[in-house]
Design a protein around this motif. Structure first.
Motif, PDB file in Angstrom:
ATOM      1  N   VAL A  11       0.875  -1.157   0.000  1.00  0.00           N
ATOM      2  CA  VAL A  11       0.000   0.000   0.000  1.00  0.00           C
ATOM      3  C   VAL A  11       0.916   1.211   0.000  1.00  0.00           C
ATOM      4  O   VAL A  11       1.921   1.234   0.717  1.00  0.00           O
ATOM      5  N   ALA A  12       0.601   2.213  -0.805  1.00  0.00           N
ATOM      6  CA  ALA A  12       1.414   3.430  -0.859  1.00  0.00           C
ATOM      7  C   ALA A  12       0.572   4.613  -0.393  1.00  0.00           C
ATOM      8  O   ALA A  12      -0.594   4.739  -0.777  1.00  0.00           O
ATOM      9  N   ILE A  13       1.158   5.435   0.463  1.00  0.00           N
ATOM     10  CA  ILE A  13       0.470   6.637   0.933  1.00  0.00           C
ATOM     11  C   ILE A  13       1.357   7.854   0.714  1.00  0.00           C
ATOM     12  O   ILE A  13       2.581   7.736   0.585  1.00  0.00           O
ATOM     13  N   GLU A  14       0.722   9.004   0.668  1.00  0.00           N
ATOM     14  CA  GLU A  14       1.429  10.278   0.553  1.00  0.00           C
ATOM     15  C   GLU A  14       1.464  10.930   1.922  1.00  0.00           C
ATOM     16  O   GLU A  14       0.488  10.880   2.672  1.00  0.00           O
ATOM     17  N   VAL A  15       2.594  11.536   2.243  1.00  0.00           N
ATOM     18  CA  VAL A  15       2.753  12.250   3.513  1.00  0.00           C
ATOM     19  C   VAL A  15       3.440  13.578   3.243  1.00  0.00           C
ATOM     20  O   VAL A  15       4.149  13.735   2.256  1.00  0.00           O
ATOM     21  N   GLN A  47       3.462 -10.537   7.017  1.00  0.00           N
ATOM     22  CA  GLN A  47       4.437 -11.480   6.483  1.00  0.00           C
ATOM     23  C   GLN A  47       4.874 -11.167   5.054  1.00  0.00           C
ATOM     24  O   GLN A  47       6.031 -11.355   4.707  1.00  0.00           O
ATOM     25  N   HIS A  48       3.928 -10.707   4.220  1.00  0.00           N
ATOM     26  CA  HIS A  48       4.230 -10.587   2.791  1.00  0.00           C
ATOM     27  C   HIS A  48       3.892  -9.231   2.188  1.00  0.00           C
ATOM     28  O   HIS A  48       3.861  -9.107   0.973  1.00  0.00           O
ATOM     29  N   GLN A  49       3.596  -8.244   3.002  1.00  0.00           N
ATOM     30  CA  GLN A  49       3.190  -6.951   2.475  1.00  0.00           C
ATOM     31  C   GLN A  49       4.060  -5.850   3.061  1.00  0.00           C
ATOM     32  O   GLN A  49       4.712  -6.034   4.076  1.00  0.00           O
ATOM     33  N   PHE A  50       4.013  -4.689   2.408  1.00  0.00           N
ATOM     34  CA  PHE A  50       4.714  -3.547   2.966  1.00  0.00           C
ATOM     35  C   PHE A  50       3.930  -2.262   2.740  1.00  0.00           C
ATOM     36  O   PHE A  50       3.040  -2.199   1.897  1.00  0.00           O
ATOM     37  N   LEU A  51       4.269  -1.265   3.541  1.00  0.00           N
ATOM     38  CA  LEU A  51       3.699   0.071   3.442  1.00  0.00           C
ATOM     39  C   LEU A  51       4.772   0.980   2.860  1.00  0.00           C
ATOM     40  O   LEU A  51       5.888   1.026   3.382  1.00  0.00           O
ATOM     41  N   ALA A  52       4.447   1.678   1.791  1.00  0.00           N
ATOM     42  CA  ALA A  52       5.357   2.629   1.162  1.00  0.00           C
ATOM     43  C   ALA A  52       4.844   4.037   1.437  1.00  0.00           C
ATOM     44  O   ALA A  52       3.650   4.297   1.314  1.00  0.00           O
ATOM     45  N   MET A  53       5.742   4.923   1.835  1.00  0.00           N
ATOM     46  CA  MET A  53       5.388   6.325   2.077  1.00  0.00           C
ATOM     47  C   MET A  53       6.198   7.203   1.140  1.00  0.00           C
ATOM     48  O   MET A  53       7.398   6.994   0.980  1.00  0.00           O
ATOM     49  N   VAL A  56       5.254  14.311  -0.416  1.00  0.00           N
ATOM     50  CA  VAL A  56       4.757  15.169  -1.490  1.00  0.00           C
ATOM     51  C   VAL A  56       4.563  16.581  -0.940  1.00  0.00           C
ATOM     52  O   VAL A  56       4.457  16.779   0.263  1.00  0.00           O
ATOM     53  N   ASP A  57       4.511  17.531  -1.848  1.00  0.00           N
ATOM     54  CA  ASP A  57       4.326  18.927  -1.432  1.00  0.00           C
ATOM     55  C   ASP A  57       2.930  19.189  -0.894  1.00  0.00           C
ATOM     56  O   ASP A  57       2.743  19.976   0.020  1.00  0.00           O
ATOM     57  N   GLU A  58       1.925  18.541  -1.480  1.00  0.00           N
ATOM     58  CA  GLU A  58       0.546  18.758  -1.051  1.00  0.00           C
ATOM     59  C   GLU A  58      -0.182  17.424  -0.940  1.00  0.00           C
ATOM     60  O   GLU A  58      -0.371  16.724  -1.932  1.00  0.00           O
ATOM     61  N   VAL A  59      -0.583  17.060   0.273  1.00  0.00           N
ATOM     62  CA  VAL A  59      -1.353  15.846   0.494  1.00  0.00           C
ATOM     63  C   VAL A  59      -2.826  16.199   0.322  1.00  0.00           C
ATOM     64  O   VAL A  59      -3.306  17.189   0.874  1.00  0.00           O
ATOM     65  N   LYS A  60      -3.544  15.389  -0.452  1.00  0.00           N
ATOM     66  CA  LYS A  60      -4.963  15.630  -0.688  1.00  0.00           C
ATOM     67  C   LYS A  60      -5.754  14.457  -0.123  1.00  0.00           C
ATOM     68  O   LYS A  60      -5.916  13.431  -0.792  1.00  0.00           O
ATOM     69  N   CYS A  98     -11.901   1.274  15.084  1.00  0.00           N
ATOM     70  CA  CYS A  98     -10.669   2.074  15.115  1.00  0.00           C
ATOM     71  C   CYS A  98     -10.333   2.565  13.715  1.00  0.00           C
ATOM     72  O   CYS A  98      -9.433   2.059  13.065  1.00  0.00           O
ATOM     73  N   ASP A  99     -11.075   3.551  13.257  1.00  0.00           N
ATOM     74  CA  ASP A  99     -10.780   4.251  12.008  1.00  0.00           C
ATOM     75  C   ASP A  99     -10.308   5.643  12.384  1.00  0.00           C
ATOM     76  O   ASP A  99     -10.864   6.268  13.290  1.00  0.00           O
ATOM     77  N   PHE A 100      -9.305   6.127  11.676  1.00  0.00           N
ATOM     78  CA  PHE A 100      -8.779   7.456  11.963  1.00  0.00           C
ATOM     79  C   PHE A 100      -8.060   7.992  10.737  1.00  0.00           C
ATOM     80  O   PHE A 100      -7.805   7.262   9.787  1.00  0.00           O
ATOM     81  N   ARG A 101      -7.749   9.259  10.791  1.00  0.00           N
ATOM     82  CA  ARG A 101      -6.885   9.877   9.774  1.00  0.00           C
ATOM     83  C   ARG A 101      -5.548  10.162  10.435  1.00  0.00           C
ATOM     84  O   ARG A 101      -5.490  10.738  11.516  1.00  0.00           O
ATOM     85  N   ASP A 102      -4.483   9.731   9.765  1.00  0.00           N
ATOM     86  CA  ASP A 102      -3.156   9.996  10.305  1.00  0.00           C
ATOM     87  C   ASP A 102      -2.870  11.500  10.239  1.00  0.00           C
ATOM     88  O   ASP A 102      -3.682  12.265   9.703  1.00  0.00           O
ATOM     89  N   PRO A 103      -1.758  11.975  10.781  1.00  0.00           N
ATOM     90  CA  PRO A 103      -1.488  13.414  10.774  1.00  0.00           C
ATOM     91  C   PRO A 103      -1.402  14.044   9.380  1.00  0.00           C
ATOM     92  O   PRO A 103      -1.378  15.262   9.241  1.00  0.00           O
ATOM     93  N   PHE A 104      -1.412  13.216   8.324  1.00  0.00           N
ATOM     94  CA  PHE A 104      -1.301  13.726   6.961  1.00  0.00           C
ATOM     95  C   PHE A 104      -2.605  13.576   6.184  1.00  0.00           C
ATOM     96  O   PHE A 104      -2.677  13.882   5.003  1.00  0.00           O
ATOM     97  N   GLY A 105      -3.649  13.062   6.859  1.00  0.00           N
ATOM     98  CA  GLY A 105      -4.963  12.949   6.235  1.00  0.00           C
ATOM     99  C   GLY A 105      -5.284  11.590   5.660  1.00  0.00           C
ATOM    100  O   GLY A 105      -6.384  11.382   5.155  1.00  0.00           O
ATOM    101  N   ASN A 106      -4.354  10.632   5.713  1.00  0.00           N
ATOM    102  CA  ASN A 106      -4.622   9.289   5.210  1.00  0.00           C
ATOM    103  C   ASN A 106      -5.563   8.565   6.163  1.00  0.00           C
ATOM    104  O   ASN A 106      -5.338   8.557   7.371  1.00  0.00           O
ATOM    105  N   ARG A 107      -6.607   7.950   5.614  1.00  0.00           N
ATOM    106  CA  ARG A 107      -7.552   7.223   6.455  1.00  0.00           C
ATOM    107  C   ARG A 107      -7.058   5.785   6.640  1.00  0.00           C
ATOM    108  O   ARG A 107      -6.735   5.097   5.672  1.00  0.00           O
ATOM    109  N   ILE A 108      -7.021   5.356   7.884  1.00  0.00           N
ATOM    110  CA  ILE A 108      -6.551   4.029   8.247  1.00  0.00           C
ATOM    111  C   ILE A 108      -7.642   3.339   9.056  1.00  0.00           C
ATOM    112  O   ILE A 108      -8.271   3.957   9.911  1.00  0.00           O
TER     113      ILE A 108
END
Length: 137
Positions: A11-15, A47-53, A56-60, A98-108
């Motif tokens: 999964v890739a997110i923008e921060v 076990q088999h997945q990763f998070l990519a961050m 970016v200049d502007e997180v939407k 437990c749903d939330f938005r991280d400090p950059f607006g990504n919903r987790i």
């Protein structure tokens, strides 16, 4: 030839700040960093997945787009909620455990194994050691 999908690789997110995002995700979820570069970071998710961050200049932030993280049990879920609301002042999204938005607006969305099928446990060596077997009917 039909395609066989084995799961989700990443999964890739923008921060807005990859160093702050790294600190946040390592603190809240104790994620193991796999690699990092200038403006990016990669963390093991299970076990088999990763998070990519990616910085970016502007997180939407999006309204509904999100990804889910599985933790072991209700105790770990409660620990995540407590850290999010207490330490970071993050409001949980109502209607979910437990749903939330991280400090950059990504919903987790955070769930525990009770919410999911036990088949998620299959690749984990700790489960194989205790002898949990999955059979077909």
């Amino acid at each position: 030839m039909s395609v066989q999908v084995y799961g989700c690789n990443h999964v890739a997110i923008e921060v807005g700040d990859v160093e702050k995002a790294t600190a946040f995700y390592q603190d809240v979820f104790n994620l193991e960093k796999l690699d990092a570069g200038e403006g990016d970071a990669f963390f093991k998710l299970g076990q088999h997945q990763f998070l990519a961050m990616f910085e970016v200049d502007e997180v939407k932030p999006d309204r509904m787009r999100h990804f889910g993280i599985i933790v072991r049990d209700e105790q770990q879920l409660a620990a995540v909620r407590k850290k999010l609301t207490g330490k970071y002042g993050i409001e949980l999204i109502p209607g979910f455990r437990c749903d939330f938005r991280d400090p950059f607006g990504n919903r987790i969305q955070v769930v525990d194994l009770h919410d999911e099928s036990l088949v998620w446990l299959l690749p984990y060596a700790e489960v194989q050691k205790v002898g949990i077997a999955f059979t077909r009917d």
